[in-house]
Design an enzyme around this catalytic site. Structure first.
Site, PDB file in Angstrom:
ATOM      1  N   CYS A 116      -1.362  -7.041  -4.855  1.00 17.70           N
ATOM      2  CA  CYS A 116      -0.226  -6.777  -3.964  1.00 17.70           C
ATOM      3  C   CYS A 116       0.644  -8.012  -3.734  1.00 17.70           C
ATOM      4  O   CYS A 116       1.765  -7.900  -3.238  1.00 17.70           O
ATOM      5  CB  CYS A 116      -0.708  -6.239  -2.629  1.00 17.70           C
ATOM      6  SG  CYS A 116      -1.884  -4.905  -2.807  1.00 17.70           S
ATOM      7  N   HIS A 256       4.288  -6.940   2.955  1.00 17.79           N
ATOM      8  CA  HIS A 256       3.568  -5.951   2.147  1.00 17.79           C
ATOM      9  C   HIS A 256       3.244  -4.761   3.045  1.00 17.79           C
ATOM     10  O   HIS A 256       2.857  -4.932   4.199  1.00 17.79           O
ATOM     11  CB  HIS A 256       2.289  -6.585   1.593  1.00 17.79           C
ATOM     12  CG  HIS A 256       1.432  -5.600   0.871  1.00 17.79           C
ATOM     13  ND1 HIS A 256       1.947  -4.704  -0.036  1.00 17.79           N
ATOM     14  CD2 HIS A 256       0.094  -5.341   0.926  1.00 17.79           C
ATOM     15  CE1 HIS A 256       0.971  -3.951  -0.501  1.00 17.79           C
ATOM     16  NE2 HIS A 256      -0.155  -4.313   0.062  1.00 17.79           N
ATOM     17  N   ASN A 286       1.005   2.537   0.473  1.00 15.55           N
ATOM     18  CA  ASN A 286       0.831   1.207  -0.104  1.00 15.55           C
ATOM     19  C   ASN A 286       1.043   1.294  -1.616  1.00 15.55           C
ATOM     20  O   ASN A 286       0.265   1.927  -2.326  1.00 15.55           O
ATOM     21  CB  ASN A 286      -0.596   0.731   0.227  1.00 15.55           C
ATOM     22  CG  ASN A 286      -0.906  -0.648  -0.340  1.00 15.55           C
ATOM     23  OD1 ASN A 286      -0.177  -1.181  -1.165  1.00 15.55           O
ATOM     24  ND2 ASN A 286      -2.028  -1.216   0.096  1.00 15.55           N
TER      25      ASN A 286
HETATM   26  O1  UT7 Z   1      -2.959  -3.812  -0.278  1.00 17.08           O
HETATM   27  C1  UT7 Z   1      -4.173  -4.147   0.305  1.00 17.08           C
HETATM   28  C2  UT7 Z   1      -5.036  -2.933   0.325  1.00 17.08           C
HETATM   29  N1  UT7 Z   1      -5.781  -2.535   1.445  1.00 17.08           N
HETATM   30  C3  UT7 Z   1      -5.532  -2.689   2.755  1.00 17.08           C
HETATM   31  O2  UT7 Z   1      -4.655  -3.349   3.202  1.00 17.08           O
HETATM   32  C4  UT7 Z   1      -6.475  -1.969   3.669  1.00 17.08           C
HETATM   33  C5  UT7 Z   1      -6.749  -2.695   4.952  1.00 17.08           C
HETATM   34  N2  UT7 Z   1      -7.567  -1.875   5.825  1.00 17.08           N
HETATM   35  C6  UT7 Z   1      -7.061  -0.834   6.535  1.00 17.08           C
HETATM   36  O3  UT7 Z   1      -5.876  -0.567   6.487  1.00 17.08           O
HETATM   37  C7  UT7 Z   1      -7.992  -0.062   7.432  1.00 17.08           C
HETATM   38  O4  UT7 Z   1      -9.251  -0.709   7.494  1.00 17.08           O
HETATM   39  C8  UT7 Z   1      -8.206   1.415   6.974  1.00 17.08           C
HETATM   40  C9  UT7 Z   1      -6.914   2.194   7.193  1.00 17.08           C
HETATM   41  C10 UT7 Z   1      -8.609   1.475   5.512  1.00 17.08           C
HETATM   42  C11 UT7 Z   1      -9.294   2.076   7.807  1.00 17.08           C
HETATM   43  O5  UT7 Z   1      -8.955   1.992   9.190  1.00 17.08           O
HETATM   44  P1  UT7 Z   1     -10.025   1.510  10.247  1.00 17.08           P
HETATM   45  O6  UT7 Z   1      -9.376   1.544  11.570  1.00 17.08           O
HETATM   46  O7  UT7 Z   1     -10.571   0.177   9.786  1.00 17.08           O
HETATM   47  O8  UT7 Z   1     -11.091   2.659  10.180  1.00 17.08           O
HETATM   48  P2  UT7 Z   1     -12.642   2.597   9.792  1.00 17.08           P
HETATM   49  O9  UT7 Z   1     -12.800   2.327   8.330  1.00 17.08           O
HETATM   50  O10 UT7 Z   1     -13.353   1.720  10.753  1.00 17.08           O
HETATM   51  O11 UT7 Z   1     -13.069   4.059  10.088  1.00 17.08           O
HETATM   52  C12 UT7 Z   1     -13.118   4.604  11.413  1.00 17.08           C
HETATM   53  C13 UT7 Z   1     -13.648   6.012  11.343  1.00 17.08           C
HETATM   54  C14 UT7 Z   1     -14.937   6.118  10.559  1.00 17.08           C
HETATM   55  O12 UT7 Z   1     -15.717   7.087  11.171  1.00 17.08           O
HETATM   56  P3  UT7 Z   1     -16.944   6.680  12.128  1.00 17.08           P
HETATM   57  O13 UT7 Z   1     -17.855   5.872  11.276  1.00 17.08           O
HETATM   58  O14 UT7 Z   1     -16.302   5.894  13.246  1.00 17.08           O
HETATM   59  O15 UT7 Z   1     -17.496   8.001  12.535  1.00 17.08           O
HETATM   60  C15 UT7 Z   1     -14.501   6.605   9.215  1.00 17.08           C
HETATM   61  O16 UT7 Z   1     -15.501   7.312   8.528  1.00 17.08           O
HETATM   62  O17 UT7 Z   1     -12.697   6.847  10.654  1.00 17.08           O
HETATM   63  C16 UT7 Z   1     -13.349   7.500   9.562  1.00 17.08           C
HETATM   64  N3  UT7 Z   1     -12.395   7.661   8.469  1.00 17.08           N
HETATM   65  C17 UT7 Z   1     -11.541   8.687   8.406  1.00 17.08           C
HETATM   66  N4  UT7 Z   1     -11.329   9.746   9.191  1.00 17.08           N
HETATM   67  C18 UT7 Z   1     -10.353  10.608   8.845  1.00 17.08           C
HETATM   68  C19 UT7 Z   1     -12.188   6.845   7.411  1.00 17.08           C
HETATM   69  N5  UT7 Z   1     -11.201   7.332   6.630  1.00 17.08           N
HETATM   70  C20 UT7 Z   1     -10.795   8.486   7.230  1.00 17.08           C
HETATM   71  C21 UT7 Z   1      -9.797   9.402   6.907  1.00 17.08           C
HETATM   72  N6  UT7 Z   1      -9.609  10.445   7.732  1.00 17.08           N
HETATM   73  N7  UT7 Z   1      -9.014   9.300   5.814  1.00 17.08           N
END
Ligand code: UT7
Length: 333
Positions: A116, A256, A286
């Site tokens: 990225c 980004h 993204n």
């Molecule tokens: O270009 C660079 C590429 N990547 C990035 O920049 C990604 C950077 N990271 C992020 O943007 C965030 O970490 C994410 C958007 C990927 C995830 O957000 P988060 O606030 O860190 O959520 P999390 O991974 O902690 O998940 C929270 C909850 C989990 O459930 P539990 O364990 O709390 O019950 C996940 O299983 O949300 C759940 N979850 C979802 N729920 C609905 C994860 N993905 C989804 C989804 N829909 N798509």
């Protein structure tokens, strides 16, 4: 070699494939919902290339638009750099494919791998080559078809990415305008938090690769998030420091577009009001190396920049890599 010339953007173009996938479409594919995706990421929809449409097609369309905007012919190009992680093939480079398709018969060509951060890395290379007088015109493209590397059964990643391309023609500009400073960096110890494990020489294509789904994007979202929030503001501050400028002098931040919360954190660190931040994540998701040039090109097309405006580009991504540059917008509206 000393830098002798001011180097900036002469023209830009962008392209996204027509098919749009909304959060509601994704609700039918994996266990997710529009409210979660919107709140946690700021994404509402993304563009997806049709089957059989490779990344070079998107890049080509953005490139043609950029050349037209820059009033530059393909024969004038000395170099083409394509920043991407989704090349059409492992070889040849997509830059070489485009060199032929554009008829840029005087141009050298290569792809650049910095995920990225790739558009910023490539822009800095253009700045060096033109700045020291080696080349006059360089086409820099950030383009991706991430949809082809996304595991559409993995809700942690498939909601995030989209396809698109943004292109810029760099050349000599009025003294004092264009790229003023930059900061590039890498921390390879974080290589495993965001990768496509297979299809390279470590795990060539095999039945096992397909079975374990190693040919798709794998990500530790939380780890990338923590890294991004730390590095985005920091890299801009270090670019500013090199030229004795302060964050209050930035007119526009073009970050980004990975997650609206990361963008908000970066804006806060730089004390920038959100009206001064270019954001298009809701429409595109993204697009990795394409995110920054599409945001920049779209804002330029909407006439948001005035000649002389100070613009900070800032990105981060797999590698881990990061980069920023400060430029004074060099184009008349
Ligand atoms: O270009 C660079 C590429 N990547 C990035 O920049 C990604 C950077 N990271 C992020 O943007 C965030 O970490 C994410 C958007 C990927 C995830 O957000 P988060 O606030 O860190 O959520 P999390 O991974 O902690 O998940 C929270 C909850 C989990 O459930 P539990 O364990 O709390 O019950 C996940 O299983 O949300 C759940 N979850 C979802 N729920 C609905 C994860 N993905 C989804 C989804 N829909 N798509």
């Amino acid at each position: 070699m000393m830098k002798m010339k001011s180097v900036g953007i002469l023209g830009m173009g962008y392209y996204a494939p027509p098919k749009v996938m909304t959060n509601f479409d994704l609700e039918k594919m994996v266990d997710t919902n529009d409210a979660w995706i919107t709140e946690r990421t700021g994404i509402k929809e993304r563009h997806i290339a049709a089957d059989g449409v490779p990344m070079s097609e998107l890049a080509y369309r953005a490139a043609v638009a950029a050349l037209e905007d820059a009033k530059t012919s393909a024969e004038e190009l000395d170099l083409i750099i394509v920043a991407t992680l989704t090349s059409d093939r492992i070889i040849p480079s997509t830059a070489s494919i485009l060199q032929d398709r554009l008829g840029a018969k005087n141009a050298a060509a290569f792809d650049l791998s910095a995920a990225c951060s790739g558009f910023i890395y490539s822009s800095v290379i253009a700045d060096q080559f033109i700045g020291n007088g080696t080349y006059k015109k360089i086409l820099v493209i950030g383009a991706e078809t991430l949809s082809k590397y996304v595991d559409w059964t993995d809700r942690n990643t498939c909601i995030l990415f989209g396809d698109g391309a943004g292109a810029a023609v760099y050349g000599e500009v009025e003294d004092g305008l264009g790229i003023l400073s930059f900061d590039l960096g890498s921390d390879g110890s974080g290589g495993d938090v965001l990768d496509i494990p297979a299809s390279g020489s470590l795990h060539p294509a095999s039945a096992e690769v397909l079975e374990k789904r190693l040919n798709y994007i794998h990500m530790d979202g939380k780890a990338v998030y923590r890294f991004a929030v730390k590095v985005m503001g920091k890299t801009v501050l270090s670019s500013l420091e090199k030229i004795g400028m302060s964050e209050g002098e930035i007119d526009w931040l073009v970050p980004h577009q990975a997650n609206i919360r990361i963008i908000e954190a970066a804006a806060k660190r730089l004390s920038m009001p959100m009206e001064r931040v270019i954001i298009n994540i809701a429409k595109y998701g993204n697009m990795s190396a394409a995110s920054i040039p599409v945001a920049l090109a779209e804002a330029a097309k909407e006439s948001r920049f005035k000649k002389g405006d100070v613009i900070a580009l800032a990105g981060f991504g797999a590698g881990l890599t990061w980069g920023s540059c400060i430029m004074k917008w060099a184009k008349e509206d």
